[in-house]
Design a protein around this motif. Sequence first.
Motif, PDB file in Angstrom:
ATOM      1  N   HIS A 334       0.820  -1.207   0.000  1.00  0.00           N
ATOM      2  CA  HIS A 334       0.000   0.000   0.000  1.00  0.00           C
ATOM      3  C   HIS A 334       0.856   1.260   0.000  1.00  0.00           C
ATOM      4  O   HIS A 334       0.447   2.301  -0.526  1.00  0.00           O
ATOM      5  CB  HIS A 334      -0.932   0.000   1.210  1.00  0.00           C
ATOM      6  N   ASN A 338      -0.998   2.396  -5.425  1.00  0.00           N
ATOM      7  CA  ASN A 338      -2.373   2.784  -5.143  1.00  0.00           C
ATOM      8  C   ASN A 338      -3.206   1.511  -4.974  1.00  0.00           C
ATOM      9  O   ASN A 338      -2.824   0.449  -5.480  1.00  0.00           O
ATOM     10  CB  ASN A 338      -2.943   3.617  -6.295  1.00  0.00           C
ATOM     11  N   PRO A 339      -4.328   1.583  -4.268  1.00  0.00           N
ATOM     12  CA  PRO A 339      -5.178   0.389  -4.135  1.00  0.00           C
ATOM     13  C   PRO A 339      -5.546  -0.183  -5.498  1.00  0.00           C
ATOM     14  O   PRO A 339      -5.843   0.553  -6.437  1.00  0.00           O
ATOM     15  CB  PRO A 339      -6.413   0.915  -3.396  1.00  0.00           C
ATOM     16  N   ASP A 348     -10.422  -3.673  -2.410  1.00  0.00           N
ATOM     17  CA  ASP A 348      -8.996  -3.612  -2.681  1.00  0.00           C
ATOM     18  C   ASP A 348      -8.467  -5.043  -2.795  1.00  0.00           C
ATOM     19  O   ASP A 348      -8.646  -5.859  -1.893  1.00  0.00           O
ATOM     20  CB  ASP A 348      -8.295  -2.849  -1.552  1.00  0.00           C
TER      21      ASP A 348
END
Length: 503
Positions: A334, A338-339, A348
């Motif tokens: 993370h 980015n997710p 996610d």
Amino acid sequence: MEVNGRKRQSWDQQLHKLVFEEDGLPDGTEVAYYARGQRLLEGYKKGFGIICRCCNCEVSPSQFEAHAGWASRRKPYVSISDALQLPSYAHIYTSNGVSLHELAISLSKGRLYSAKDNDVACIICADGGNLLLCDGCPRAFHKECASLPTIPHGRWYCKYCQNMFMREKCAEHNANAAAAGRILGVDAIEQITSRCIRIVKNIEAELSGCALCRACDFSKSGFGPRTVILCDQCEKEYHIGCLRTHKMADLREIPKGKWFCCSDCGRIHSTLQKLLIHGAERLSDSLLDVLKKKYAEKGLDADINIDVRWRLLSGKFASPETRLLLSQAVGIFHECFNPIVDAATGRDLIPCMVYGRNLKGQEYGGMYCAVLTINSFVVSAGIIRVFGQEIAEIPLVATSMANHGKGYFQLLFSCIEKLLAFLNVKNIVLPAAEEAESIWTDKFGFKKLRPDQLSEYRKSCCQMVIFQGTSMLQKEVPTDQLVSSIERTELYKHMNQGRSYFL
């Protein structure tokens, strides 16, 4: 008026999403990118994206446009001039000459917009008050500003929408529509709704199906020749009848517990499970020398006493200790990415991959997380999945920001590579972002996969992870690291005794 602009931009996105919703364009519909009357690229619609024929990957419409060589355009559904409210046309067409933009407009006509979707001020004078809302877009008007003598009954479309509808009525006359197969006097939208267009049959057949016969049919009830069984290691699908025909297995019922299509898959799975139990392993002196060299290059104390280990983890075999390490790995991913959000569920996907959890439509159960620890704290992590002897994938790798440039991932990759050599896996594949591609090719010896190679890999490894906007790279596991059967037997003895086995 900025708020109104943002709402209209959001409406544009909502409008074009209609094409990919359940009652929009059917999955398998053939599409192509046209410019100046020429077909530049072919593909077909699947889920929320397009399977591009040039790479056999699922891409977004904007990426499909980029693959066609028109990446400079801002919107794949409409041309730049259309985005500027000038008469123009769309560029991604179905096989009967309907653009995605035209189809989206047609689909939107059957939907009403709620008050919360509309502008809060008149588009003409920018004042609020009693506003008339357009049923085709977010725009709002005072009755007087819209030059209306009375409030209209039923649905009402503003002049902007009316002009857009008129432009789309002329779509069948443009060169791209004609080249795509538009026929004058034929209701092309009706052809789509009645499925009278070219649709790829059994679209999953290109990516999945029985590994022996390639057919995607299966028995929905009972146990029989068309019952499908999945190998718990390589994840290939097999018909029970095909297994019998090819004399691979004569199953009379679905096996309880794990099932493997061959002895190699059984051996690979057994080894990985033993590794999970084995725990962390201290790195060899030769690998530590690489780390000390990096420390010296960075001006760090190369003689510092640190405990460097690596280990394989799985959320299915988690203890309080390994759960902590897995959570640290999730934190590193993370921190660096980015997710990665699933379009269907909004979840996610990174934690699912790290913990090896399946999600509806996403099979990650066969994934393991390899970590490098310094004094029992994770500094680098990588996700690996072994699709039998032919291929293994590494969809995600990352090193914590504070530890970049210290050689930690190089050490972890060496451990992963030696593990795959121990398993006699022949090839490694991974998705690489454009900015990282040169690192993988120059430093680690990877090469870009040709479209035909990727297509073949995906046929046998349909669950392979491919991220939008990345290139697929491949590397053969070095032959000097492959392990003989005699060496492997000896190393298994070491492993069962809890001793170091290949580092």
